[in-house]
Design a protein around this motif. Structure first.
Motif, short mmCIF file in Angstrom:
data_model
loop_
_atom_site.label_atom_id
_atom_site.label_comp_id
_atom_site.label_asym_id
_atom_site.label_seq_id
_atom_site.Cartn_x
_atom_site.Cartn_y
_atom_site.Cartn_z
N ALA A 78 43.09 33.66 68.88
CA ALA A 78 42.41 34.00 67.62
C ALA A 78 43.71 34.09 66.71
N ILE A 79 43.00 33.56 65.52
CA ILE A 79 44.13 33.76 64.16
C ILE A 79 43.76 34.73 63.28
N PHE A 80 44.67 35.67 63.20
CA PHE A 80 44.21 37.06 62.25
C PHE A 80 45.06 36.80 60.98
N TYR A 81 44.26 37.40 59.99
CA TYR A 81 45.02 37.53 58.59
C TYR A 81 44.57 38.98 58.01
N GLN A 82 45.74 39.38 57.78
CA GLN A 82 45.61 41.09 57.42
C GLN A 82 44.45 41.72 58.34
N GLY A 83 44.81 41.26 59.64
CA GLY A 83 43.93 42.27 60.63
C GLY A 83 42.80 41.64 60.65
N LYS A 84 42.34 40.83 60.27
CA LYS A 84 40.76 40.17 60.46
C LYS A 84 41.02 39.05 61.25
N ALA A 85 40.19 38.86 62.41
CA ALA A 85 40.17 37.47 62.97
C ALA A 85 39.39 36.49 62.11
N ILE A 86 39.97 35.46 61.79
CA ILE A 86 39.36 34.45 60.81
C ILE A 86 39.11 32.96 61.48
N SER A 87 39.74 32.89 62.61
CA SER A 87 39.56 31.52 63.42
C SER A 87 39.83 31.67 64.90
N ILE A 88 39.33 30.78 65.44
CA ILE A 88 39.83 30.40 67.09
C ILE A 88 40.25 29.05 67.18
N GLU A 89 41.53 28.90 67.78
CA GLU A 89 42.10 27.63 68.27
C GLU A 89 41.90 27.56 69.64
N LEU A 90 41.18 26.60 70.24
CA LEU A 90 41.23 25.95 71.53
C LEU A 90 42.46 25.24 71.89
N PRO A 91 42.58 25.06 73.23
CA PRO A 91 43.39 24.05 73.87
C PRO A 91 42.97 22.55 73.31
N THR A 92 44.18 21.83 72.88
CA THR A 92 43.92 20.35 72.38
C THR A 92 43.00 19.57 73.36
N ILE A 93 42.90 19.94 74.53
CA ILE A 93 42.17 19.08 75.75
C ILE A 93 41.52 20.12 76.32
N ILE A 94 40.10 19.88 76.52
CA ILE A 94 39.39 20.98 77.15
C ILE A 94 38.40 19.87 78.06
N VAL A 95 37.91 20.55 79.30
CA VAL A 95 36.98 19.87 80.18
C VAL A 95 35.62 20.30 80.22
N ARG A 96 34.71 19.23 80.04
CA ARG A 96 33.31 19.85 79.88
C ARG A 96 32.64 18.78 80.91
N LYS A 97 31.48 19.43 81.21
CA LYS A 97 30.62 18.52 82.21
C LYS A 97 29.37 17.75 81.22
N VAL A 98 29.19 16.71 81.57
CA VAL A 98 28.10 15.86 81.03
C VAL A 98 26.52 16.17 81.79
N LYS A 99 25.95 16.89 80.85
CA LYS A 99 24.77 17.21 81.25
C LYS A 99 23.42 16.06 81.27
N TYR A 100 23.62 15.14 80.10
CA TYR A 100 22.86 14.24 80.17
C TYR A 100 23.26 12.71 79.46
N THR A 101 22.85 11.65 79.88
CA THR A 101 23.47 10.45 79.27
C THR A 101 22.54 9.53 79.97
N GLU A 102 22.61 8.29 79.25
CA GLU A 102 21.64 7.18 79.79
C GLU A 102 22.33 6.30 80.79
N PRO A 103 21.77 5.82 81.57
CA PRO A 103 22.29 5.01 82.93
C PRO A 103 23.23 3.88 82.42
N ALA A 104 24.38 3.60 82.98
CA ALA A 104 25.29 2.53 82.52
C ALA A 104 24.50 1.16 82.76
N VAL A 105 24.80 0.31 81.73
CA VAL A 105 24.41 -0.87 81.88
C VAL A 105 25.16 -1.80 82.93
N ARG A 106 24.38 -2.46 83.83
CA ARG A 106 25.25 -3.17 84.83
C ARG A 106 26.06 -4.29 84.29
N GLY A 107 27.21 -4.15 84.83
CA GLY A 107 27.96 -5.31 84.71
C GLY A 107 29.00 -5.00 83.66
#
Length: 152
Positions: A78-107
């Motif tokens: 959390a980034i604070f300026y004058q005691g107020k939270a003004i932003s959140i910085e996440l790690p540069t790389i995060i891991v997330r799961k793919v919920k939906y995508t089209e099937p791969a084209v064969r080949g």
């Protein structure tokens, strides 16, 4: 010297012109490690290591909201300026799961063909054609782009 500046409290930006001998006031920002707790519209609530709740308005989070999901374990700052939270910085790389995508084209396994994937929180990202539903991927939070398959 022309600079593009953004007001951290209002979000407005402007481009002032400075002379070489102009002096700028130093801005002091505080940082504190936090984890995501819950969303209470329009506030995202985070928790620090002392179990203190930190509320950040959605408008201050910018692109960060695309990577926030319920139950996420990523520790951000959390980034604070004058005691107020003004932003959140996440790690540069995060891991997330793919919920939906089209099937791969064969080949085509070159990795150059991209398709759209929907992640756990419905954020869409371009991924290589070989990535499938249910796989975990690494995303660069600075650009919002696919980086690699997550290592098991």
């Amino acid at each position: 010297c022309k600079m593009k500046l953004k007001n951290l409290l209002t979000g407005s930006s402007y481009e002032p012109v400075f002379k070489a001998d102009d002096k700028l006031a130093q801005v002091v920002l505080e940082r504190k490690e936090v984890t995501y707790s819950y969303f209470a519209d329009p506030l995202y609530v985070f928790m620090d290591s002392d179990y203190e709740q930190i509320e950040v308005e959605k408008e201050y989070l910018g692109e960060t909201v695309n990577f926030i999901i319920d139950g996420m374990q990523d520790v951000g700052e959390a980034i604070f300026y004058q005691g107020k939270a003004i932003s959140i910085e996440l790690p540069t790389i995060i891991v997330r799961k793919v919920k939906y995508t089209e099937p791969a084209v064969r080949g085509d396994t070159s990795g150059k063909v991209m398709k759209t994937a929907q992640l756990e929180n419905d954020f869409e990202v371009k991924i290589p054609a070989f990535v499938e539903i249910g796989e975990s991927i690494e995303i660069d939070t600075r650009t919002g782009e696919f980086r690699a398959r997550a290592k098991a």
